[in-house]
Design a protein around this motif. Structure first.
Motif, PDB file in Angstrom:
ATOM      1  N   UNK A  57       0.835  -1.206   0.000  1.00 62.20           N
ATOM      2  CA  UNK A  57       0.000   0.000   0.000  1.00 62.20           C
ATOM      3  C   UNK A  57       0.872   1.259   0.000  1.00 62.20           C
ATOM      4  N   UNK A  58       1.946   1.190   0.771  1.00 61.67           N
ATOM      5  CA  UNK A  58       2.875   2.327   0.840  1.00 61.67           C
ATOM      6  C   UNK A  58       3.484   2.582  -0.534  1.00 61.67           C
ATOM      7  N   UNK A  59       3.834   1.505  -1.251  1.00 65.22           N
ATOM      8  CA  UNK A  59       4.444   1.670  -2.577  1.00 65.22           C
ATOM      9  C   UNK A  59       3.447   2.253  -3.581  1.00 65.22           C
ATOM     10  N   UNK A  60       2.164   1.943  -3.414  1.00 64.24           N
ATOM     11  CA  UNK A  60       1.143   2.501  -4.305  1.00 64.24           C
ATOM     12  C   UNK A  60       0.997   4.000  -4.057  1.00 64.24           C
ATOM     13  N   UNK A  61       0.978   4.384  -2.800  1.00 59.83           N
ATOM     14  CA  UNK A  61       0.891   5.813  -2.488  1.00 59.83           C
ATOM     15  C   UNK A  61       2.143   6.551  -2.983  1.00 59.83           C
ATOM     16  N   UNK A  62       3.298   5.951  -2.733  1.00 59.79           N
ATOM     17  CA  UNK A  62       4.550   6.574  -3.189  1.00 59.79           C
ATOM     18  C   UNK A  62       4.568   6.685  -4.709  1.00 59.79           C
ATOM     19  N   UNK A  63       4.000   5.684  -5.390  1.00 59.09           N
ATOM     20  CA  UNK A  63       3.906   5.738  -6.851  1.00 59.09           C
ATOM     21  C   UNK A  63       3.139   6.962  -7.310  1.00 59.09           C
ATOM     22  N   UNK A  64       2.031   7.249  -6.636  1.00 60.54           N
ATOM     23  CA  UNK A  64       1.249   8.443  -6.995  1.00 60.54           C
ATOM     24  C   UNK A  64       2.078   9.707  -6.795  1.00 60.54           C
ATOM     25  N   UNK A  65       2.843   9.743  -5.702  1.00 66.41           N
ATOM     26  CA  UNK A  65       3.698  10.918  -5.436  1.00 66.41           C
ATOM     27  C   UNK A  65       4.789  11.054  -6.496  1.00 66.41           C
ATOM     28  N   UNK A 107       3.505  12.622  -9.598  1.00 66.36           N
ATOM     29  CA  UNK A 107       3.443  14.082  -9.442  1.00 66.36           C
ATOM     30  C   UNK A 107       4.795  14.737  -9.687  1.00 66.36           C
ATOM     31  N   UNK A 108       5.856  14.060  -9.215  1.00 66.36           N
ATOM     32  CA  UNK A 108       7.209  14.583  -9.420  1.00 66.36           C
ATOM     33  C   UNK A 108       7.542  14.651 -10.910  1.00 66.36           C
ATOM     34  N   UNK A 109       7.267  13.571 -11.654  1.00 61.35           N
ATOM     35  CA  UNK A 109       7.608  13.574 -13.090  1.00 61.35           C
ATOM     36  C   UNK A 109       6.660  14.457 -13.907  1.00 61.35           C
ATOM     37  N   UNK A 110       5.490  14.683 -13.389  1.00 63.69           N
ATOM     38  CA  UNK A 110       4.596  15.668 -14.030  1.00 63.69           C
ATOM     39  C   UNK A 110       5.221  17.060 -13.928  1.00 63.69           C
ATOM     40  N   UNK A 111       5.711  17.400 -12.732  1.00 59.27           N
ATOM     41  CA  UNK A 111       6.310  18.730 -12.534  1.00 59.27           C
ATOM     42  C   UNK A 111       7.634  18.854 -13.285  1.00 59.27           C
ATOM     43  N   UNK A 112       8.408  17.784 -13.273  1.00 61.88           N
ATOM     44  CA  UNK A 112       9.752  17.858 -13.853  1.00 61.88           C
ATOM     45  C   UNK A 112       9.750  17.729 -15.371  1.00 61.88           C
ATOM     46  N   UNK A 113       8.872  16.849 -15.897  1.00 62.41           N
ATOM     47  CA  UNK A 113       8.954  16.512 -17.326  1.00 62.41           C
ATOM     48  C   UNK A 113       7.610  16.594 -18.036  1.00 62.41           C
ATOM     49  N   UNK A 114       6.605  17.169 -17.322  1.00 66.51           N
ATOM     50  CA  UNK A 114       5.279  17.328 -17.923  1.00 66.51           C
ATOM     51  C   UNK A 114       4.633  15.983 -18.271  1.00 66.51           C
ATOM     52  N   UNK A 115       4.940  14.960 -17.486  1.00 66.76           N
ATOM     53  CA  UNK A 115       4.320  13.645 -17.700  1.00 66.76           C
ATOM     54  C   UNK A 115       2.825  13.731 -17.393  1.00 66.76           C
ATOM     55  N   UNK A 116       2.031  13.205 -18.306  1.00 70.75           N
ATOM     56  CA  UNK A 116       0.569  13.179 -18.121  1.00 70.75           C
ATOM     57  C   UNK A 116       0.178  11.796 -17.583  1.00 70.75           C
ATOM     58  N   UNK A 117      -0.519  11.764 -16.437  1.00 68.80           N
ATOM     59  CA  UNK A 117      -0.770  10.482 -15.772  1.00 68.80           C
ATOM     60  C   UNK A 117      -2.161  10.427 -15.148  1.00 68.80           C
ATOM     61  N   UNK A 118      -2.622   9.200 -14.925  1.00 68.95           N
ATOM     62  CA  UNK A 118      -3.793   8.949 -14.090  1.00 68.95           C
ATOM     63  C   UNK A 118      -3.474   7.727 -13.232  1.00 68.95           C
ATOM     64  N   UNK A 119      -3.734   7.838 -11.943  1.00 68.12           N
ATOM     65  CA  UNK A 119      -3.566   6.701 -11.028  1.00 68.12           C
ATOM     66  C   UNK A 119      -4.956   6.167 -10.702  1.00 68.12           C
ATOM     67  N   UNK A 120      -5.202   4.926 -11.061  1.00 67.38           N
ATOM     68  CA  UNK A 120      -6.508   4.310 -10.816  1.00 67.38           C
ATOM     69  C   UNK A 120      -6.444   3.527  -9.509  1.00 67.38           C
ATOM     70  N   UNK A 164      -9.040  14.958 -19.036  1.00 63.81           N
ATOM     71  CA  UNK A 164      -8.511  15.355 -17.730  1.00 63.81           C
ATOM     72  C   UNK A 164      -7.468  14.332 -17.289  1.00 63.81           C
ATOM     73  N   UNK A 165      -6.476  14.796 -16.541  1.00 62.76           N
ATOM     74  CA  UNK A 165      -5.412  13.893 -16.102  1.00 62.76           C
ATOM     75  C   UNK A 165      -4.754  14.439 -14.840  1.00 62.76           C
ATOM     76  N   UNK A 166      -3.705  13.748 -14.415  1.00 67.34           N
ATOM     77  CA  UNK A 166      -2.868  14.142 -13.282  1.00 67.34           C
ATOM     78  C   UNK A 166      -3.623  14.119 -11.959  1.00 67.34           C
ATOM     79  N   UNK A 167      -4.477  13.101 -11.813  1.00 64.29           N
ATOM     80  CA  UNK A 167      -5.233  12.907 -10.577  1.00 64.29           C
ATOM     81  C   UNK A 167      -5.381  11.414 -10.288  1.00 64.29           C
ATOM     82  N   UNK A 168      -5.545  11.069  -9.001  1.00 62.37           N
ATOM     83  CA  UNK A 168      -5.964   9.711  -8.676  1.00 62.37           C
ATOM     84  C   UNK A 168      -7.465   9.579  -8.855  1.00 62.37           C
ATOM     85  N   UNK A 169      -7.912   8.396  -9.273  1.00 61.10           N
ATOM     86  CA  UNK A 169      -9.337   8.152  -9.525  1.00 61.10           C
ATOM     87  C   UNK A 169      -9.733   6.798  -8.928  1.00 61.10           C
ATOM     88  N   UNK A 170     -10.753   6.800  -8.090  1.00 61.86           N
ATOM     89  CA  UNK A 170     -11.288   5.534  -7.569  1.00 61.86           C
ATOM     90  C   UNK A 170     -11.943   4.737  -8.689  1.00 61.86           C
TER      91      UNK A 170
END
Length: 310
Positions: free
Chosen positions: A148-156, A159-172, A235-241
């Motif tokens: 669970x910790x690794x999943x949360x860290x993955x989301x973080x 966010x880092x690569x979005x800020x650094x390299x404009x990576x577009x992501x969605x965490x499901x 839309x992107x760059x957000x976690x989604x249930x």
């Protein structure tokens, strides 16, 4: 067709991956499966590869160079590869290695290659024991195990690569996934299997406590649909249930399975103190961001699974 886009999918030979890949082919993508085949299904992958639009790279996400090389030319990335929640507690070292290092290798390569979208299989387990239902994406996160910790860290990290390299992501954030082809090791699938095995032997399912613990069971077909939708959502760059929004108690589950098997037994309740945990997804963001709603009701999905042998 030279203009087909290529989706790079880690863990593509696993339970969820093998439901996602056929949907990608229906959408006219080429698919590059990246999987160490430790739990992958070679026969199913071979059948998919016979279409000519699927290739398998038999490698491990722990090797960053291999990930980077294999991702060349891909326009989209789906990262499913992970060690299960149970395994993460029995072997935290392997869990950190595959889930944390693997996450970073995939995300860093995606950022380097400038992919259009990365879809990450996160988990409802990032919430820990929820303070309220339904569980909303903005609620406090309290992951309890290395998985669970690794999943949360993955989301973080996303966010880092979005800020650094404009990576577009969605965490499901997947809730309790079930369906045909599932391995029987997940806690809640072992509950299903335990109930079904007893029912098929003419025995009543045994439930600890009052059976009030609940889960949000979502069928793997719906999970796969959410993954494909996330590849192209505006839309992107957000976690989604990703869940049904309905909490099904263990007692309800037992009754659904009793009906599915066609038995006339009553569940046996084993009186003991049970930590009652409940799960249900707030599904509004999935509608808003992905245009996604689940389509398979738990009773229908479970009944189909039992009658068709899983």
């Amino acid at each position: 067709m030279a203009d087909k886009k290529t989706v790079f999918i880690t863990g593509g030979a696993g339970f969820i991956g093998l439901h996602v890949v056929p949907m990608l082919l229906e959408q006219d993508y080429k698919v590059r499966i990246f999987d160490n085949m430790f739990r992958g299904d070679r026969d199913k992958v071979a059948a998919l590869a016979a279409t000519g639009d699927v290739e398998l790279i038999d490698q491990d996400v722990r090797y960053g160079g291999a990930v980077h090389q294999a991702m060349k030319g891909a326009s989209h990335v789906i990262h499913l590869a992970a060690v299960s929640i149970n395994k993460s507690q029995s072997d935290p070292y392997e869990s950190m290695d595959i889930n944390m290092i693997g996450n970073h290798n995939v995300f860093a390569a995606a950022a380097d290659h400038g992919v259009e979208r990365l879809v990450f299989a996160s988990s409802a387990s990032v919430y820990g024991d929820p303070e309220k239902l339904p569980m909303h994406e903005d609620d406090t996160l309290s992951p309890l195990t290395p998985y669970c910790i690794s999943k949360r860290a993955g989301e973080d990290l996303l966010g880092y690569y979005q800020r650094r390299a404009n990576l577009s992501w969605i965490a499901l954030r997947f809730f309790n996934v079930y369906g045909p082809g599932q391995k029987t090791t997940a806690y809640y699938t072992s509950v299903i299997n335990h109930f079904v095995n007893r029912l098929r032997n003419g025995e009543a399912p045994v439930i600890d406590g009052k059976g009030e613990q609940s889960m949000d069971f979502i069928h793997v077909h719906d999970i796969a649909r959410s993954v494909v939708l996330a590849l192209t959502s505006e839309k992107a760059n957000v976690p989604v249930n990703v869940g049904t929004g309905i909490d099904t108690s263990i007692a309800d589950l037992a009754r659904i399975l009793i009906d599915a098997v066609g038995s006339d037994v009553e569940p046996i309740f084993n009186p003991r103190d049970v930590l009652v945990s409940r799960r249900a997804a707030d599904i509004q963001r999935a509608k808003d961001v992905l245009g996604f709603e689940s389509t398979i009701a738990v009773r229908d999905g479970m009944t189909d699974l039992i009658r068709n042998g899983g």
